[in-house]
Design an enzyme around this catalytic site. Structure first.
Site, short mmCIF file in Angstrom:
data_model
loop_
_atom_site.label_atom_id
_atom_site.label_comp_id
_atom_site.label_asym_id
_atom_site.label_seq_id
_atom_site.Cartn_x
_atom_site.Cartn_y
_atom_site.Cartn_z
N HIS A 134 0.84 -1.20 0.00
CA HIS A 134 0.00 0.00 0.00
C HIS A 134 0.88 1.25 0.00
CE1 HIS A 134 -3.67 2.30 1.92
NE2 HIS A 134 -3.15 2.91 0.87
N GLU A 193 0.78 8.00 -3.68
CA GLU A 193 1.61 7.68 -2.52
C GLU A 193 2.81 8.63 -2.42
OE1 GLU A 193 1.01 5.43 -0.01
OE2 GLU A 193 -0.95 5.40 -0.97
N HIS A 207 2.62 11.18 0.68
CA HIS A 207 3.50 10.71 1.76
C HIS A 207 4.99 10.90 1.47
CE1 HIS A 207 -0.06 9.01 3.61
NE2 HIS A 207 -0.32 8.30 2.52
#
Length: 443
Positions: free
Chosen positions: A115, A177, A181
């Site tokens: 993930h 992502e 992040h």
């Protein structure tokens, strides 16, 4: 096999006795000519803390500024920390994995999928984490991430197999992502490189996440403890945690979603702290679960369905409801991509702090929601709002875990919010259809 058996024999006097994971990451200097240039240095506010980002300073960063034994990133006194030497304030890292057996299997039948790798604060509000820290390094155009990774064919081949979403393209998932992040890993800011080559920090981020994932084969960890995918067997949370403690050295945080047979295992969070910088040879040390990675699985009766097509079909809308008192975030999905979330007033925000929603009551399959502002309702004008002294609306979930009101599962927005702008969610048909996804203990 234990995760600790994969670790080098490196011993750091500043660390407690625990497993250490040494991840080899190189800087390949990949170029992608169409990306926006790195802008001048700026500060991006993140609650009570801030990140510095931007281009390399006039005086190149000197690695000798960093201490020889920096110690773990959590806990750490951040008042005088050099954020090019130690990851801060995003100092706790969650390596997260998916197990998607329903509604359609995703990834190999004998492996979980990746993930992401999420930096988080050591000790802040349970609904506060760094995200979207530097818009000058946002890469979202089709082909852009693949272009940045063009000199890493083995890495991309692995990501195409193991870092894939349950909907949408793999590259859009990777972009999400990185943008949400990866931008927030402080030691990967361009100003922290002695001889910075554009995009090398992006390559380092994906390599680090992939190498951490390779050292955490959840399918094998569970199988070694007799926990195997099945359409009939169920497991307890204690069994899952026993496997995590044996193989990883700490409990993990396990995520479940609603299923035709109760609750279905579909996600795991492994906590880490970092040691020193993450540009080259980054070190990540296994740690206890973080505050955001909350177990959303029940104590018993956990289904772990196989990914061979034999798993039960998704349930009809509204059965079963989330557990009373359960906590969740409401993510906004547009064009099959997660795009921000709902804040405590019920409005849609991108690049900010998601509100924690609580299940406050239920009748049969129906349930109500509340936030710190009060109960949530769909007003008589069709607006999703949370405030005090409101009569709460009853919701259900569809087979994908999206909110529905009675028989109506359609929600819209008048516009797509830019960073910092709050946009209402409405039921009247509008230009931007959205889905409101109930994410138990997720982000």
């Amino acid at each position: 096999m234990k995760a600790t058996q994969l670790l080098p024999a490196l011993a750091l006097a500043a660390l407690p006795i625990c497993a250490q994971l040494l991840i080899q990451t190189t800087n390949d200097g990949t170029q992608w000519p169409d990306a926006p240039p790195i802008k001048s240095e700026r500060v991006w506010g993140l609650g009570s803390k801030s990140y510095q980002s931007g281009e390399v300073l006039a005086a190149p960063f000197d690695e000798s500024q960093c201490p020889a034994n920096p110690g773990p990133s959590c806990p750490l006194d951040t008042k005088d920390v050099n954020t090019c030497c130690v990851n801060s304030p995003g100092a706790y890292f969650a390596l997260t994995q998916f197990w998607d057996a329903t509604p359609s299997p995703v990834g190999p039948i004998d492996s979980w999928t990746l993930h992401g790798l999420w930096p988080d604060y050591c000790s802040e509000s349970p609904t506060d984490w760094p995200s979207n820290c530097d818009s000058s390094r946002t890469y979202s155009r089709v082909g852009q991430i693949r272009g940045i990774l063009k000199d890493e064919p083995e890495l991309v081949a692995f990501m195409d197999k193991f870092w894939i979403p349950d909907r949408g393209s793999a590259e859009s998932f990777w972009s999400h992502e990185w943008n949400k992040h990866g931008q927030c890993v402080s030691t990967l800011f361009p100003k922290c490189y002695t001889d910075y080559v554009q995009y090398e920090e992006v390559v380092s981020f994906f390599k680090t996440a992939v190498n951490l994932f390779k050292g955490l084969p959840t399918h094998d960890f569970l199988a070694d403890h007799g926990i195997v995918p099945s359409v009939t067997a169920t497991y307890t949370l204690a069994q899952l945690q026993a496997a995590a403690v044996d193989k990883f050295g700490h409990e993990a945080s396990w995520g479940c979603k609603r299923s035709s047979k109760g609750w279905e295992l579909n996600q795991v969070f492994y906590g880490h702290v970092s040691v020193g910088q993450s540009r080259s040879n980054p070190i990540f040390v296994p740690a206890a679960p973080g505050k955001l990675a909350v177990n959303s699985c029940p104590a018993s009766g956990i289904n772990y369905f196989p990914k061979d097509g034999t798993a039960p079909r998704p349930p009809p809308p509204g059965t079963p409801r989330p557990p009373s008192g359960g906590k969740a975030f409401i993510k906004v999905i547009t064009n099959s991509v997660e795009t921000g979330c709902l804040i405590s007033t019920g409005k849609w925000l991108v690049g900010g702090t998601c509100a924690g929603y609580t299940v406050t009551g239920s009748t049969n399959e129906d349930f109500q929601l509340s936030t710190s502002k009060g109960d949530c309702q769909i007003s008589n004008t069709g607006v999703f709002v949370c405030a005090s002294r409101l009569k709460p609306t009853s919701f259900t979930l569809d087979g994908q875990g999206n909110l529905k009101m009675a028989s109506n599962g359609s929600f819209y927005a008048p516009s797509i919010p830019t960073r910092g702008v709050q946009v209402p969610i409405v039921t009247e048909k509008g230009p931007h259809p959205v889905q409101l996804q109930y994410v138990a203990g997720g982000r």
